[in-house]
Design a protein around this motif. Sequence first.
Motif, PDB file in Angstrom:
ATOM      1  N   ILE A   1       0.852  -1.187   0.000  1.00  0.00           N
ATOM      2  CA  ILE A   1       0.000   0.000   0.000  1.00  0.00           C
ATOM      3  C   ILE A   1       0.889   1.238   0.000  1.00  0.00           C
ATOM      4  CG2 ILE A   1      -1.711   1.314   1.327  1.00  0.00           C
ATOM      5  CD1 ILE A   1      -2.714  -1.377   2.428  1.00  0.00           C
ATOM      6  N   GLU A   2       0.537   2.214  -0.804  1.00  0.00           N
ATOM      7  CA  GLU A   2       1.339   3.430  -0.894  1.00  0.00           C
ATOM      8  C   GLU A   2       1.401   4.135   0.460  1.00  0.00           C
ATOM      9  OE1 GLU A   2       1.726   7.489  -3.624  1.00  0.00           O
ATOM     10  OE2 GLU A   2      -0.112   6.287  -3.710  1.00  0.00           O
ATOM     11  N   VAL A   3       2.612   4.570   0.838  1.00  0.00           N
ATOM     12  CA  VAL A   3       2.827   5.250   2.110  1.00  0.00           C
ATOM     13  C   VAL A   3       3.210   6.702   1.860  1.00  0.00           C
ATOM     14  CG1 VAL A   3       4.202   5.345   4.223  1.00  0.00           C
ATOM     15  CG2 VAL A   3       3.562   3.118   3.253  1.00  0.00           C
ATOM     16  N   LEU A   4       2.497   7.616   2.507  1.00  0.00           N
ATOM     17  CA  LEU A   4       2.801   9.045   2.457  1.00  0.00           C
ATOM     18  C   LEU A   4       3.229   9.462   3.854  1.00  0.00           C
ATOM     19  CD1 LEU A   4      -0.402  10.193   0.512  1.00  0.00           C
ATOM     20  CD2 LEU A   4       1.791   9.454  -0.443  1.00  0.00           C
ATOM     21  N   GLU A   5       4.423  10.029   3.987  1.00  0.00           N
ATOM     22  CA  GLU A   5       4.969  10.380   5.298  1.00  0.00           C
ATOM     23  C   GLU A   5       4.973  11.893   5.489  1.00  0.00           C
ATOM     24  OE1 GLU A   5       8.514   8.162   6.630  1.00  0.00           O
ATOM     25  OE2 GLU A   5       8.376   7.115   4.700  1.00  0.00           O
ATOM     26  N   TYR A   6       4.180  12.345   6.457  1.00  0.00           N
ATOM     27  CA  TYR A   6       4.109  13.778   6.763  1.00  0.00           C
ATOM     28  C   TYR A   6       3.950  13.959   8.267  1.00  0.00           C
ATOM     29  CZ  TYR A   6       2.911  14.106   1.771  1.00  0.00           C
ATOM     30  OH  TYR A   6       2.907  13.995   0.406  1.00  0.00           O
ATOM     31  N   ASP A   7       4.780  14.809   8.859  1.00  0.00           N
ATOM     32  CA  ASP A   7       4.540  15.216  10.239  1.00  0.00           C
ATOM     33  C   ASP A   7       3.452  16.286  10.296  1.00  0.00           C
ATOM     34  OD1 ASP A   7       6.349  13.437  11.352  1.00  0.00           O
ATOM     35  OD2 ASP A   7       8.030  14.813  11.087  1.00  0.00           O
ATOM     36  N   ARG A   8       3.252  16.960   9.214  1.00  0.00           N
ATOM     37  CA  ARG A   8       2.081  17.798   8.986  1.00  0.00           C
ATOM     38  C   ARG A   8       1.823  17.797   7.488  1.00  0.00           C
ATOM     39  NH1 ARG A   8       2.783  22.790   6.919  1.00  0.00           N
ATOM     40  NH2 ARG A   8       4.910  23.591   6.736  1.00  0.00           N
ATOM     41  N   ILE A   9       0.583  17.982   7.107  1.00  0.00           N
ATOM     42  CA  ILE A   9       0.240  17.917   5.691  1.00  0.00           C
ATOM     43  C   ILE A   9       0.568  19.263   5.045  1.00  0.00           C
ATOM     44  CG2 ILE A   9      -1.533  17.353   4.005  1.00  0.00           C
ATOM     45  CD1 ILE A   9      -0.903  15.085   5.927  1.00  0.00           C
ATOM     46  N   ASP A  10       1.645  19.294   4.254  1.00  0.00           N
ATOM     47  CA  ASP A  10       2.050  20.528   3.579  1.00  0.00           C
ATOM     48  C   ASP A  10       1.374  20.614   2.212  1.00  0.00           C
ATOM     49  OD1 ASP A  10       3.385  18.609   2.069  1.00  0.00           O
ATOM     50  OD2 ASP A  10       5.380  19.164   2.796  1.00  0.00           O
TER      51      ASP A  10
END
Length: 310
Positions: A62-71
Amino acid sequence: MEIMNSSIVFFSSTDFGASILEKLIEENENVVAVVTRTDKVRKRGNKVDMTPVKKVALEHNIEVLEYDRIDDEGKAKLKEISPDFFVVVAYGAILSEEVLNIPKISPINIHASLLPNLRGASPIESAILLGEKKTGISYMRMNKGLDTGDVYRKIEVEISDTETFDTLNEKLLNVTNESINTILKDVSEGLEPIPQEGESSYAKKILKDDTIIDFSKNAVDVKNMINSLSTHIGAVAFIESNRYKFFNARTTDLKLAPGEIKCDGGRIFIGAGDATVEILNIQAPGKKRMDTKSFLLGNNLEGFVDGKDN
């Protein structure tokens, strides 16, 4: 029970979320991407730690998107995916109104309390710490506030006198995994939430100072504090300026002064404000956690908790 093959972007960064993600995958729900916090590098050995949710997603391609905040990049990516649902479980960052408006159906947050009670970062720990008799899971339609959205459904769970974080976490996971597919199906078919009612309370993030035990408090409060942090964090006491962690405790009728330690028959007792607490598991500085009987085979703790760090 598939929710009409609706596409889901799943937001989480915790073990709790990883278990729910596994359930969605097991039920063949269409999880098209996972959003989680970025990898962290440990100071010791420069080892990279990925979130439990990322590990599950990678195992299932599954595609992983890594963000500590959504920019802005994250917003653009989520708009490109254009999912039907956001499902959010302890992601660890506030989502802006712009982000919340991206999915076709309003985002659903799974919160481990009976809202509006215990909004915030540590609802499971706080329920035990405060001596609550019940808690539960709330399925909430997210808004820009902190756990203030309207609620689709609440499911109650009883809290026993001997409850720990681990046991309560498991109870809450079980009821979530049993109900999530039905909730998502009902929401996709038009289930409307209702506003939160009653007095609200807040479960703040647990900081280092919050883990230090105050043995002047009554024994039930001390026991609850230790059990609320067992075993994912550990409650802290300083003995001869050495930092020990205690896990799992119960109250006893033995009479000791507050902070006084007595070891007897492979058991560790420490006095509190009105009674005594028995420690069931302990972790000495630089050692692994073990039961107290094993610990006392080669160690002794007679004396007093001194409350000092070295």
